[in-house]
Design a protein around this motif. Structure first.
Motif, PDB file in Angstrom:
ATOM      1  N   UNK A  55      12.236   8.267  -4.616  1.00  0.00           N
ATOM      2  CA  UNK A  55      13.075   7.816  -3.413  1.00  0.00           C
ATOM      3  C   UNK A  55      13.075   6.506  -3.015  1.00  0.00           C
ATOM      4  N   UNK A  56      14.361   6.008  -2.785  1.00  0.00           N
ATOM      5  CA  UNK A  56      14.293   4.542  -2.147  1.00  0.00           C
ATOM      6  C   UNK A  56      14.304   4.590  -0.661  1.00  0.00           C
ATOM      7  N   UNK A  57      13.270   3.808  -0.054  1.00  0.00           N
ATOM      8  CA  UNK A  57      13.468   3.904   1.423  1.00  0.00           C
ATOM      9  C   UNK A  57      14.645   3.557   1.843  1.00  0.00           C
ATOM     10  N   UNK A  58      14.952   4.431   2.840  1.00  0.00           N
ATOM     11  CA  UNK A  58      16.247   4.386   3.635  1.00  0.00           C
ATOM     12  C   UNK A  58      17.464   5.014   2.804  1.00  0.00           C
ATOM     13  N   UNK A  59      17.251   5.849   1.633  1.00  0.00           N
ATOM     14  CA  UNK A  59      18.381   6.582   1.050  1.00  0.00           C
ATOM     15  C   UNK A  59      18.630   7.796   1.223  1.00  0.00           C
ATOM     16  N   UNK A  60      17.600   8.139   2.141  1.00  0.00           N
ATOM     17  CA  UNK A  60      17.847   9.552   2.803  1.00  0.00           C
ATOM     18  C   UNK A  60      18.079   9.688   4.455  1.00  0.00           C
ATOM     19  N   UNK A  61      18.949   8.543   4.917  1.00  0.00           N
ATOM     20  CA  UNK A  61      18.933   8.239   6.119  1.00  0.00           C
ATOM     21  C   UNK A  61      18.296   7.195   6.636  1.00  0.00           C
ATOM     22  N   UNK A  62      17.808   7.308   7.853  1.00  0.00           N
ATOM     23  CA  UNK A  62      17.260   6.108   8.433  1.00  0.00           C
ATOM     24  C   UNK A  62      15.927   5.628   7.651  1.00  0.00           C
ATOM     25  N   UNK A  63      15.770   4.451   7.634  1.00  0.00           N
ATOM     26  CA  UNK A  63      14.526   3.697   6.885  1.00  0.00           C
ATOM     27  C   UNK A  63      13.345   3.851   8.040  1.00  0.00           C
ATOM     28  N   UNK A  64      12.444   4.278   7.615  1.00  0.00           N
ATOM     29  CA  UNK A  64      11.063   4.637   8.273  1.00  0.00           C
ATOM     30  C   UNK A  64      10.107   3.600   7.857  1.00  0.00           C
ATOM     31  N   UNK A  65       9.170   2.666   8.471  1.00  0.00           N
ATOM     32  CA  UNK A  65       8.148   2.009   7.830  1.00  0.00           C
ATOM     33  C   UNK A  65       7.207   2.636   8.662  1.00  0.00           C
ATOM     34  N   UNK A  66       5.917   2.933   7.697  1.00  0.00           N
ATOM     35  CA  UNK A  66       4.590   3.392   8.364  1.00  0.00           C
ATOM     36  C   UNK A  66       3.448   2.834   7.898  1.00  0.00           C
TER      37      UNK A  66
END
Length: 142
Positions: free
Chosen positions: A37-48
């Motif tokens: 998965x690419x960050x943000x490709x399944x909705x809101x991008x989440x940074x942790x």
């Protein structure tokens, strides 16, 4: 001046074959989905950030892999500060946004308690503190 007539030599045939091969390869894989998965490709991008507070070496790396496969962007992973000691249960501390951020992280990890503690000084959506209850599947190892 006109070009010299071609005689269908071996080098010309190899050149044509290479062009055809390159065109065929260029057309392959364009519609293929990314392996992860690419960050943000399944909705809101989440940074942790992921911090290991379980006492078991390698858990931060494993947690990072789980989250990245779920499309969550992990910008830092490592050990929790020693003053925290070992914690029993995984904590997902939401720094920005709503509780849905924590719920998505919890779903990817398969464990954790979501807490809301806004902190505008941190440039991330959540901090993950992996506790002793974090037990990843066997196919994820450090």
């Amino acid at each position: 001046m006109a070009a010299a007539p071609r005689n269908g030599g071996v080098l010309e045939r190899v050149g044509v074959a290479l062009v055809v091969l390159l065109l065929a390869l260029a057309g392959c894989g364009r519609d293929a989905a990314p392996a992860h998965a690419v960050p943000g490709d399944r909705g809101q991008a989440i940074v942790v950030e992921v911090l290991n507070a379980s006492g078991r070496p390698g858990n931060a790396r494993v947690g990072t892999r789980l989250l990245r496969r779920a499309g969550i962007d992990v910008v830092y992973f490592g050990n929790a500060p020693a003053v925290m000691g070992i914690i029993d249960s995984t904590r997902i501390i939401v720094r920005r946004g709503s509780a849905s951020v924590g719920d998505r992280v919890r779903q990817a990890l398969g464990t954790g308690r979501v807490e809301i503690e806004p902190d505008s000084a941190r440039l991330l959506d959540a901090s993950v503190l992996l506790g002793a209850d974090f037990a990843p599947r066997q196919d994820f190892h450090p």
